[in-house]
Design an enzyme around this catalytic site. Structure first.
Site, PDB file in Angstrom:
ATOM      1  CG  ASP A 256      -2.040   1.009   1.103  1.00 50.71           C
ATOM      2  OD1 ASP A 256      -3.199   0.587   1.005  1.00 50.71           O
ATOM      3  OD2 ASP A 256      -1.757   2.236   1.097  1.00 50.71           O
ATOM      4  CB  ILE A 257       0.849   4.214  -2.203  1.00 50.24           C
ATOM      5  CG1 ILE A 257       1.940   5.113  -2.756  1.00 50.24           C
ATOM      6  CG2 ILE A 257      -0.415   4.996  -1.914  1.00 50.24           C
ATOM      7  CD1 ILE A 257       1.608   5.692  -4.124  1.00 50.24           C
TER       8      ILE A 257
ATOM      9  CG  ASN B 203     -12.446  -0.336   3.643  1.00 51.72           C
ATOM     10  OD1 ASN B 203     -12.946  -0.667   4.723  1.00 51.72           O
ATOM     11  ND2 ASN B 203     -11.227   0.153   3.557  1.00 51.72           N
TER      12      ASN B 203
ATOM     13  N   GLY C 159     -15.599   3.684   3.255  1.00 44.88           N
ATOM     14  CA  GLY C 159     -14.438   4.460   2.833  1.00 44.88           C
ATOM     15  C   GLY C 159     -13.707   3.875   1.641  1.00 44.88           C
ATOM     16  CD  GLN C 160     -14.732  -0.214  -2.966  1.00 43.54           C
ATOM     17  OE1 GLN C 160     -15.826  -0.563  -2.535  1.00 43.54           O
ATOM     18  NE2 GLN C 160     -14.187  -0.735  -4.055  1.00 43.54           N
TER      19      GLN C 160
ATOM     20  CG  HIS D 154      -8.602  -2.491  -2.599  1.00 40.99           C
ATOM     21  ND1 HIS D 154      -9.513  -1.818  -3.379  1.00 40.99           N
ATOM     22  CD2 HIS D 154      -8.518  -1.803  -1.440  1.00 40.99           C
ATOM     23  CE1 HIS D 154      -9.966  -0.753  -2.722  1.00 40.99           C
ATOM     24  NE2 HIS D 154      -9.371  -0.727  -1.536  1.00 40.99           N
ATOM     25  CG  LEU D 155      -8.067  -9.361   1.373  1.00 38.30           C
ATOM     26  CD1 LEU D 155      -9.233  -9.026   2.306  1.00 38.30           C
ATOM     27  CD2 LEU D 155      -8.061 -10.865   1.043  1.00 38.30           C
ATOM     28  CG  HIS D 156      -7.011  -2.822   3.004  1.00 41.41           C
ATOM     29  ND1 HIS D 156      -6.236  -1.689   2.912  1.00 41.41           N
ATOM     30  CD2 HIS D 156      -8.182  -2.515   2.395  1.00 41.41           C
ATOM     31  CE1 HIS D 156      -6.906  -0.735   2.290  1.00 41.41           C
ATOM     32  NE2 HIS D 156      -8.098  -1.204   1.960  1.00 41.41           N
TER      33      HIS D 156
HETATM   34  P1  AMP Z   1      -9.785   1.685   0.292  1.00 40.32           P
HETATM   35  O1  AMP Z   1     -10.007   2.866   1.167  1.00 40.32           O
HETATM   36  O2  AMP Z   1     -10.188   0.386   0.920  1.00 40.32           O
HETATM   37  O3  AMP Z   1     -10.367   1.877  -1.093  1.00 40.32           O
HETATM   38  O4  AMP Z   1      -8.215   1.566   0.132  1.00 40.32           O
HETATM   39  C1  AMP Z   1      -7.514   2.062  -0.960  1.00 40.32           C
HETATM   40  C2  AMP Z   1      -6.062   1.884  -0.628  1.00 40.32           C
HETATM   41  O5  AMP Z   1      -5.316   1.988  -1.816  1.00 40.32           O
HETATM   42  C3  AMP Z   1      -5.503   2.929   0.342  1.00 40.32           C
HETATM   43  O6  AMP Z   1      -4.962   2.274   1.479  1.00 40.32           O
HETATM   44  C4  AMP Z   1      -4.448   3.649  -0.488  1.00 40.32           C
HETATM   45  O7  AMP Z   1      -3.329   4.043   0.276  1.00 40.32           O
HETATM   46  C5  AMP Z   1      -4.095   2.602  -1.525  1.00 40.32           C
HETATM   47  N1  AMP Z   1      -3.587   3.098  -2.792  1.00 40.32           N
HETATM   48  C6  AMP Z   1      -4.132   4.045  -3.590  1.00 40.32           C
HETATM   49  N2  AMP Z   1      -3.389   4.209  -4.700  1.00 40.32           N
HETATM   50  C7  AMP Z   1      -2.351   3.339  -4.602  1.00 40.32           C
HETATM   51  C8  AMP Z   1      -1.241   3.035  -5.430  1.00 40.32           C
HETATM   52  N3  AMP Z   1      -1.029   3.661  -6.604  1.00 40.32           N
HETATM   53  N4  AMP Z   1      -0.375   2.081  -5.019  1.00 40.32           N
HETATM   54  C9  AMP Z   1      -0.562   1.449  -3.845  1.00 40.32           C
HETATM   55  N5  AMP Z   1      -1.595   1.684  -3.029  1.00 40.32           N
HETATM   56  C10 AMP Z   1      -2.483   2.625  -3.391  1.00 40.32           C
END
Ligand code: AMP
Ligand code: ZN
Length: 112
Positions: free
Chosen positions: A30-31, A85, A91-92, A98-100
Site C-alpha cells: 500500500d502506498i 472496504n 471508505g472505499q 482489494h483485500l487489505h
Molecule cells: P480503500 O479505502 O479500501 O479503497 O483503500 C484504498 C487503498 O489503496 C488505500 O490504502 C491507499 O493508500 C491505496 N492506494 C491508492 N493508490 C495506490 C497506489 N497507486 N499504489 C498502492 N496503493 C495505493
C-alpha cells in the site's frame, strides 16, 4: 479498465512494489501504509468491489494470496487483519476490489 490504477498496476503499466503474483491475483505494498505490514491483494480482472469478486468466484484466490503474503511477511504467528472496504460508508476509495492485509502491530477494534 481505463483509468483504473489497480488495473494499471496489475498490467505492469503503473509502478508498485509487488510482493506476490499469479495468473489471477497480484499483491503490492500500500502506498500509504497504516501498519508495518500493509499489502493490497487484488484480482487482475477489473471487479469493482468484494461483492463482484464474490460473484466471480475469486474470493478464495484473494484470501489464499493474503495468507501467503502474511506468512512471507512474518505475521502469520503474531496475527493480521484482512479487510475489504465496500462502498462509501466503508471508505472505499479505489473502485477495484482489494483485500487489505494489515499486521506487524496490535490493531485496535472496532475500527473508526
Ligand atoms: P480503500 O479505502 O479500501 O479503497 O483503500 C484504498 C487503498 O489503496 C488505500 O490504502 C491507499 O493508500 C491505496 N492506494 C491508492 N493508490 C495506490 C497506489 N497507486 N499504489 C498502492 N496503493 C495505493
Ligand atoms: Zn481495475
Amino acid at each position: 479498465m481505463a483509468d483504473c490504477i489497480f488495473c494499471e498496476i496489475a498490467a505492469g503499466r503503473a509502478p508498485a512494489l509487488l510482493v506476490f503474483e499469479d495468473d489471477q491475483v497480484v499483491a503490492f505494498e500500500d502506498i500509504e501504509p497504516r501498519a508495518p505490514v500493509h499489502v493490497l491483494v487484488v484480482p487482475r480482472k477489473h471487479l469493482a468491489d468484494a461483492r463482484e469478486a464474490t460473484q466471480d468466484g475469486l474470493l478464495p484466490r484473494l484470501f489464499e494470496a493474503a495468507h501467503t503474503v502474511a506468512a512471507d511477511r512474518g505475521v502469520a504467528g503474531s496475527g493480521y487483519r484482512l479487510v475489504f472496504n465496500v462502498g462509501a460508508d466503508a471508505g472505499q476509495a479505489v473502485d477495484h476490489a482489494h483485500l487489505h492485509v494489515l499486521g506487524g502491530r496490535p490493531l485496535r477494534w472496532p475500527p473508526g
